[in-house]
Design a protein around this motif. Structure first.
Motif, PDB file in Angstrom:
ATOM      1  N   ASP A 607       0.845  -1.195   0.000  1.00 57.55           N
ATOM      2  CA  ASP A 607       0.000   0.000   0.000  1.00 57.55           C
ATOM      3  C   ASP A 607       0.880   1.245   0.000  1.00 57.55           C
ATOM      4  O   ASP A 607       1.082   1.886   1.031  1.00 57.55           O
ATOM      5  N   PRO A 608       1.429   1.616  -1.167  1.00 52.39           N
ATOM      6  CA  PRO A 608       2.302   2.799  -1.239  1.00 52.39           C
ATOM      7  C   PRO A 608       1.613   4.080  -0.794  1.00 52.39           C
ATOM      8  O   PRO A 608       2.287   5.055  -0.447  1.00 52.39           O
ATOM      9  N   GLN A 609       0.281   4.077  -0.797  1.00 52.69           N
ATOM     10  CA  GLN A 609      -0.453   5.277  -0.392  1.00 52.69           C
ATOM     11  C   GLN A 609      -0.078   5.702   1.023  1.00 52.69           C
ATOM     12  O   GLN A 609      -0.208   6.882   1.384  1.00 52.69           O
ATOM     13  N   MET A 610       0.422   4.737   1.845  1.00 54.01           N
ATOM     14  CA  MET A 610       0.840   5.068   3.205  1.00 54.01           C
ATOM     15  C   MET A 610       1.915   6.152   3.203  1.00 54.01           C
ATOM     16  O   MET A 610       2.074   6.894   4.170  1.00 54.01           O
ATOM     17  N   LEU A 611       2.667   6.241   2.105  1.00 53.56           N
ATOM     18  CA  LEU A 611       3.783   7.190   2.037  1.00 53.56           C
ATOM     19  C   LEU A 611       3.400   8.510   1.367  1.00 53.56           C
ATOM     20  O   LEU A 611       4.121   9.497   1.493  1.00 53.56           O
ATOM     21  N   VAL A 612       2.275   8.504   0.655  1.00 50.44           N
ATOM     22  CA  VAL A 612       1.940   9.667  -0.170  1.00 50.44           C
ATOM     23  C   VAL A 612       1.666  10.909   0.666  1.00 50.44           C
ATOM     24  O   VAL A 612       2.221  11.988   0.414  1.00 50.44           O
ATOM     25  N   ASP A 613       0.803  10.775   1.682  1.00 53.75           N
ATOM     26  CA  ASP A 613       0.480  11.939   2.512  1.00 53.75           C
ATOM     27  C   ASP A 613       1.725  12.476   3.211  1.00 53.75           C
ATOM     28  O   ASP A 613       1.878  13.696   3.389  1.00 53.75           O
ATOM     29  N   LEU A 614       2.593  11.566   3.602  1.00 52.25           N
ATOM     30  CA  LEU A 614       3.827  11.992   4.252  1.00 52.25           C
ATOM     31  C   LEU A 614       4.704  12.785   3.282  1.00 52.25           C
ATOM     32  O   LEU A 614       5.264  13.826   3.638  1.00 52.25           O
ATOM     33  N   MET A 615       4.805  12.300   2.056  1.00 48.10           N
ATOM     34  CA  MET A 615       5.610  13.028   1.072  1.00 48.10           C
ATOM     35  C   MET A 615       5.027  14.415   0.815  1.00 48.10           C
ATOM     36  O   MET A 615       5.773  15.389   0.654  1.00 48.10           O
ATOM     37  N   LYS A 616       3.697  14.501   0.769  1.00 50.87           N
ATOM     38  CA  LYS A 616       3.069  15.802   0.577  1.00 50.87           C
ATOM     39  C   LYS A 616       3.432  16.745   1.718  1.00 50.87           C
ATOM     40  O   LYS A 616       3.711  17.925   1.508  1.00 50.87           O
ATOM     41  N   SER A 617       3.423  16.213   2.939  1.00 52.12           N
ATOM     42  CA  SER A 617       3.773  17.026   4.104  1.00 52.12           C
ATOM     43  C   SER A 617       5.231  17.459   4.038  1.00 52.12           C
ATOM     44  O   SER A 617       5.574  18.610   4.336  1.00 52.12           O
ATOM     45  N   MET A 618       6.111  16.516   3.648  1.00 49.90           N
ATOM     46  CA  MET A 618       7.528  16.849   3.521  1.00 49.90           C
ATOM     47  C   MET A 618       7.748  17.931   2.473  1.00 49.90           C
ATOM     48  O   MET A 618       8.537  18.859   2.668  1.00 49.90           O
ATOM     49  N   ARG A 619       7.022  17.784   1.371  1.00 53.83           N
ATOM     50  CA  ARG A 619       7.156  18.754   0.281  1.00 53.83           C
ATOM     51  C   ARG A 619       6.706  20.143   0.732  1.00 53.83           C
ATOM     52  O   ARG A 619       7.378  21.153   0.479  1.00 53.83           O
ATOM     53  N   LYS A 620       5.588  20.183   1.415  1.00 52.77           N
ATOM     54  CA  LYS A 620       5.051  21.456   1.889  1.00 52.77           C
ATOM     55  C   LYS A 620       6.006  22.090   2.904  1.00 52.77           C
ATOM     56  O   LYS A 620       6.258  23.298   2.872  1.00 52.77           O
ATOM     57  N   GLN A 621       6.558  21.266   3.778  1.00 50.12           N
ATOM     58  CA  GLN A 621       7.457  21.795   4.803  1.00 50.12           C
ATOM     59  C   GLN A 621       8.728  22.347   4.175  1.00 50.12           C
ATOM     60  O   GLN A 621       9.267  23.365   4.630  1.00 50.12           O
ATOM     61  N   SER A 622       9.210  21.688   3.148  1.00 47.83           N
ATOM     62  CA  SER A 622      10.439  22.159   2.502  1.00 47.83           C
ATOM     63  C   SER A 622      10.251  23.530   1.863  1.00 47.83           C
ATOM     64  O   SER A 622      11.211  24.280   1.675  1.00 47.83           O
ATOM     65  N   ILE A 623       8.985  23.845   1.529  1.00 45.62           N
ATOM     66  CA  ILE A 623       8.690  25.154   0.941  1.00 45.62           C
ATOM     67  C   ILE A 623       8.431  26.191   2.029  1.00 45.62           C
ATOM     68  O   ILE A 623       8.967  27.301   1.999  1.00 45.62           O
ATOM     69  N   ASP A 624       7.595  25.806   3.027  1.00 46.54           N
ATOM     70  CA  ASP A 624       7.183  26.763   4.061  1.00 46.54           C
ATOM     71  C   ASP A 624       8.273  27.032   5.091  1.00 46.54           C
ATOM     72  O   ASP A 624       8.397  28.140   5.602  1.00 46.54           O
ATOM     73  N   ASN A 625       9.056  26.005   5.420  1.00 46.80           N
ATOM     74  CA  ASN A 625      10.015  26.134   6.520  1.00 46.80           C
ATOM     75  C   ASN A 625      11.233  25.260   6.234  1.00 46.80           C
ATOM     76  O   ASN A 625      11.466  24.258   6.905  1.00 46.80           O
ATOM     77  N   PRO A 626      12.011  25.606   5.232  1.00 49.71           N
ATOM     78  CA  PRO A 626      13.120  24.739   4.785  1.00 49.71           C
ATOM     79  C   PRO A 626      14.154  24.446   5.860  1.00 49.71           C
ATOM     80  O   PRO A 626      14.772  23.376   5.846  1.00 49.71           O
ATOM     81  N   GLU A 627      14.327  25.360   6.816  1.00 56.39           N
ATOM     82  CA  GLU A 627      15.349  25.112   7.854  1.00 56.39           C
ATOM     83  C   GLU A 627      14.937  23.997   8.813  1.00 56.39           C
ATOM     84  O   GLU A 627      15.770  23.494   9.568  1.00 56.39           O
ATOM     85  N   GLN A 628      13.642  23.630   8.768  1.00 55.03           N
ATOM     86  CA  GLN A 628      13.159  22.553   9.625  1.00 55.03           C
ATOM     87  C   GLN A 628      12.961  21.242   8.861  1.00 55.03           C
ATOM     88  O   GLN A 628      12.433  20.275   9.410  1.00 55.03           O
ATOM     89  N   SER A 629      13.378  21.203   7.632  1.00 56.09           N
ATOM     90  CA  SER A 629      13.242  19.977   6.846  1.00 56.09           C
ATOM     91  C   SER A 629      14.137  18.887   7.432  1.00 56.09           C
ATOM     92  O   SER A 629      15.070  19.166   8.187  1.00 56.09           O
ATOM     93  N   GLN A 630      13.854  17.654   7.031  1.00 56.88           N
ATOM     94  CA  GLN A 630      14.641  16.548   7.570  1.00 56.88           C
ATOM     95  C   GLN A 630      16.119  16.672   7.228  1.00 56.88           C
ATOM     96  O   GLN A 630      16.983  16.422   8.072  1.00 56.88           O
TER      97      GLN A 630
END
Length: 885
Positions: A607-630
């Motif tokens: 069920d790859p969908q388990m990772l999709v929402d997380l990737m969306k969150s990671m993507r959004k965070q990298s734009i909104d707050n890049p210094e807090q990215s992983q």
């Protein structure tokens, strides 16, 4: 048959579906010679005409409409239907049956001058998985003249809203009510109450507890008073504790029914030691007959003790049979590794448990500890009820309390504190054979000593040797998977290969790095804990951290406006670069997922969908707050580690040049091989992945031939059952699946498995520490202070988890790791410095506190708290102060 007498009915002639749980229990108790007041059960068949009449009514049609549509007016429809049912009258045939039953009760004198207790008895009530406790109606002090009305009231209670809701929650059919009614001689009791054959507070099978009040027991059963409390040791038959209750009110039998008295003798104990002794003997007798923990209702009248009711206790934590000891025997203590080390609050599947039984045997063979294999008496590791347990008693016998606490406090400090409070001699295994264990382990030392030495002197070379060994393992494991050997042999050989590579290659390096880190902290012992913890931040080679970083990199290839339909987008519009990165990630990590130690748990490739929402969150965070990215946080933690090492090295060098050289040498070890601490689990999960693929292939064939209903049904079988079914096509696999599901369903009532439990069910706990108002104390796990809103999750995907929230969970496994991206802090009910959530929290530099009992119930979502990972204190706050620049 429309009624069954007790005494007088042979138990095997009574059908549960006709007499209900309560009625069946009374018939069983009477047939076994227990002091049950005489009476009879009007069966489900007796009321069939009433049910037929109800189902023809307009009230019934309205009830069905609300029930099926799940409307909010179900309470009103239930009330109307119940009112109609309570006005039903007995037919001539029913009256004749009732008179016949009453006349056959062995009374002294006329039955028309007696008083009765009338109780409803559902076929779904008083069972192991469903008590319906307090749901159905009981009418006391019923006279012959009021009998018909009381029977109608008891019957009508099966239509009460609380019963309908309970049935819906537990999977019962709410559109097909069935009810029997018990009519029993009313005991004019001076004292009555309830009793439990085990202590429901601490789960102790060797203790019985009783509540008592003056008069009839309804005040105790209904929770109308604070009753007297008695706790008894069933082995020694001694009273351990008794507490005077306020007994605000009591109900008494009189000629007209019942009367209420206020504060009757409320300053006196209701039972003396002799009465308590009689109750303890009765509850032991009932437990022996029922062969399971039970609770009872009882009464004393004219110094005679009566059993009014008995039913299985539905809410307790059972001890796996292989781990139990008998009453009075020396007890053993167990630590649940499933929760302490793996963060899995729910039991594993039948297949998952079956497969993991091979692991302790494989480890035992390597360490030459045959006596302590799983399944043998006194096993070091045991599996039962979908859990993995380590025998603390054996470890206490091997190393003593102090050493055990030092070792396991890293995994679960709360468990270490609890063990420290226990009497060591109560649980310590005194078997003289334990003295030979060090000798046997010494035979393994020559095999691992060179690897430990190489790790100490040449950590990079040792790391390369490990990688070669792991590549060889992957090759051999895949070759074995392709060989199509019989399942038991395949499983045994595959898990033996895992044990070999872990204990002969991974463990020596992990031990070396932990010893090196411990020595480094000793050399810098004057530094605060939060500073020393930075020495293990962002270590290279941690497969769990690398997985999160790799997924973050994949997420950066998503378009800024993330696709709503990921699968369609992936198939048609995704860039070649994203596709390559995505499939590369799944190839490397696709066999992982939440609760991955259980082979039945879905993997990312399922069920790859388990990772999709997380990737969306990671993507959004990298734009909104890049210094807090992983990636940014990992780089920052890496910088902290190196800067801390450099500063401490210089400070140590100013005092002692030789100590500085040792410190630098130790750091090289930690930096080179300290990150492999989760490698062993990665390869265990890889092996389970190969086995899972094999099982699903077998499942597909069995579905094609009609022997299973669904592929995943295969996870409700054991390896032995599946192997037998493959070899013998007459084996009914579907029946085995249903039987195993029924057995596992018994565990549904266990809301929370404890980290520690002994062989008599006792769950030891620490007394609550003194804290200030609005504060709770736990174990400091990862240093730092953070303030924010809490959000409690029981599963990783229960609800959205937003950036800046403080994660509250019972425990976590790698499936929770993606949530740590958004977390500002972490609060865990259980776990320690080596528990998964703690490891990831430190990797991400998140303040973390563990060991807070009932943390998942402590705060509502959105509550503002401060988490102090240095002191272990979590405190409620009113607001978050605004930082002044």
């Amino acid at each position: 048959m429309d009624f069954y007498l007790f005494p007088g009915t042979i138990l095997k002639s009574a059908e549960l579906s006709q007499v209900g749980g309560k009625g069946y229990s009374l018939i069983a108790g009477s047939a076994s010679g227990l002091p049950v007041p005489p009476g009879f059960v009007l069966t489900v068949s007796f009321f069939s005409s009433w049910l037929e009449e109800l189902k023809k009514s307009e009230e019934w049609k309205q009830f069905l409409q609300s029930a099926n549509a799940n409307n909010g007016d179900l309470d009103k429809k239930c009330a109307k239907l119940k009112k109609l049912a309570s006005k039903l009258t007995l037919s001539a045939e029913q009256k004749e049956t009732l008179e016949k039953a009453l006349s056959q009760i062995p009374f002294e004198g006329s039955y028309k001058g007696k008083q009765y207790a009338v109780r409803s008895s559902s076929p779904e009530e008083d069972l192991e998985g469903s008590s319906f406790a307090g749901g159905y109606e009981t009418i006391l002090g019923v006279t012959y003249k009021s009998m018909e009305n009381a029977i109608a009231r008891a019957f009508a209670s099966c239509l009460d809203l609380r019963i309908v809701v309970y049935k819906r929650q537990h999977g019962f059919d709410i559109t097909d009510p069935k009810i029997a009614v018990v009519v029993q001689e009313q005991i004019a009791s001076e004292v009555s109450g309830v009793g439990f054959s085990m202590n429901p507070v601490n789960n102790n099978l060797d203790e019985a507890v009783f509540n008592a009040n003056w008069g009839l027991g309804e005040t105790v059963v209904a929770g109308l008073v604070t009753p007297d409390f008695y706790r008894v040791n069933k082995v020694s038959m001694s009273i351990l504790e008794k507490t005077l209750g306020s007994k605000e009110t009591s109900i008494w039998l009189n000629d007209n029914g019942t009367e209420t008295k206020e504060n009757h003798r409320s300053d006196e104990f209701t039972l003396d030691n002799r009465h308590v002794g009689k109750l303890a003997l009765l509850v032991k007798q009932v437990e022996r007959i029922y062969k399971k923990p039970i609770d009872i209702e009882w009464a004393f009248a004219n110094e005679k003790l009566y059993l009014l009711q008995a039913r299985p206790i539905t809410t307790f934590t059972p001890v796996p049979p292989d781990m139990m000891t008998g009453p009075g025997e020396r007890k053993r203590l167990y630590l649940d590794l499933t929760i302490a080390a793996q963060g899995m609050p729910k039991p594993m599947s039948t297949m998952g448990s079956s497969i993991l039984t091979y692991v302790p045997s494989a480890v035992g063979n390597i360490l030459h500890l045959g006596r302590f294999k799983a399944g043998s008496k006194g096993a070091i590791v045991s599996l039962g009820h979908g859990r993995i347990y380590v025998n603390v008693s054996i470890l206490l016998g091997l190393a003593g309390k102090k050493k055990f606490i030092e070792l396991f406090s890293n995994m679960d400090p709360l468990a270490g504190k609890i063990v420290n409070e226990l009497d060591e001699d109560t649980y310590k295994d005194h078997n003289p054979l334990l003295g030979f264990v060090p000798v046997r382990l010494a035979t393994v030392a020559p095999l691992v000593a060179p690897r430990i030495m190489r790790a100490r002197l040449q950590p990079q070379k040792a790391l390369m040797d490990l990688k070669v060994a792991l590549e060889r393992f992957e090759f051999d494991a895949q070759k074995l998977a392709d060989s199509n050997k019989p399942l038991p042999e395949f499983t045994k050989r595959l898990l033996k290969m895992v044990a070999d590579v872990v204990f002969m290659h991974c463990v020596p390096l992990v031990v070396t790095s932990r010893v090196a880190l411990s020595r480094m902290k000793e050399l810098a012992k004057n530094e605060p804990k939060e500073v020393l913890d930075q020495l293990e931040l962002a270590l290279p080679g941690n497969v769990t951290t690398e997985m999160s970083l790799d997924l973050y990199k994949v997420s950066q290839l998503l378009p800024e406006s993330a696709p709503a339909d990921f699968n369609s987008w992936l198939a048609s519009d995704a860039s070649p670069e994203f596709k390559r990165a995505w499939w590369t990630f799944l190839e490397k990590y696709g066999f992982r997922g939440p609760a991955e130690v259980d082979i039945a748990s879905p993997r990312y490739y399922d069920d790859p969908q388990m990772l999709v929402d997380l990737m969306k969150s990671m993507r959004k965070q990298s734009i909104d707050n890049p210094e807090q990215s992983q990636v940014s946080r990992f780089a920052e933690n890496e910088r902290k580690r190196r800067d801390t090492f450099k500063r401490l090295s210089e400070e140590i060098g100013r005092k002692n040049w030789f100590a500085k050289q040792e410190f630098k040498s130790l750091y090289k070890i930690v930096e080179s091989i300290g990150g492999i601490r989760e490698t062993h689990k990665y390869y265990l999960i890889y092996a389970l992945h190969l086995l899972r693929l094999r099982l699903r292939r077998e499942g597909e064939e069995l579905v094609d031939t009609g022997r299973l209903n669904a592929v995943d049904d295969i996870f409700d079988l054991t390896i032995a059952e599946l192997d037998r079914g493959i070899k013998d096509k007459t084996v009914d696999l579907k029946s085995l699946v249903q039987a195993n599901r029924k057995e596992r369903k018994k565990l549904d009532s266990v809301t929370e498995f404890p980290v520690l439990i002994d062989s008599r069910g006792f769950i030891p706990r620490l007394p609550a520490p003194p804290v200030g108002a609005g504060e709770v104390a736990g174990i400091p796990i990862s240093a730092g202070v953070v303030r924010g809103k809490v959000k409690t999750l029981r599963t990783p995907d229960e609800k959205p988890f937003e950036k800046g929230e403080i994660l509250v969970a019972r425990a976590t496994d790698p499936g929770w790791t993606p949530l740590f991206v958004n977390a500002a802090g972490v609060i865990l009910e259980v776990g320690g410095v080596l528990q998964h959530g703690a490891l990831v929290a430190r990797e991400y530099g998140l303040p973390c506190v563990a060991g807070i009992p009932k943390a998942c119930e402590a705060w509502e979502d959105g509550t503002l708290v401060e988490v102090d990972g240095s002191t272990g204190i979590v405190r409620r706050i009113e607001s978050i102060p605004v930082k002044v620049q």
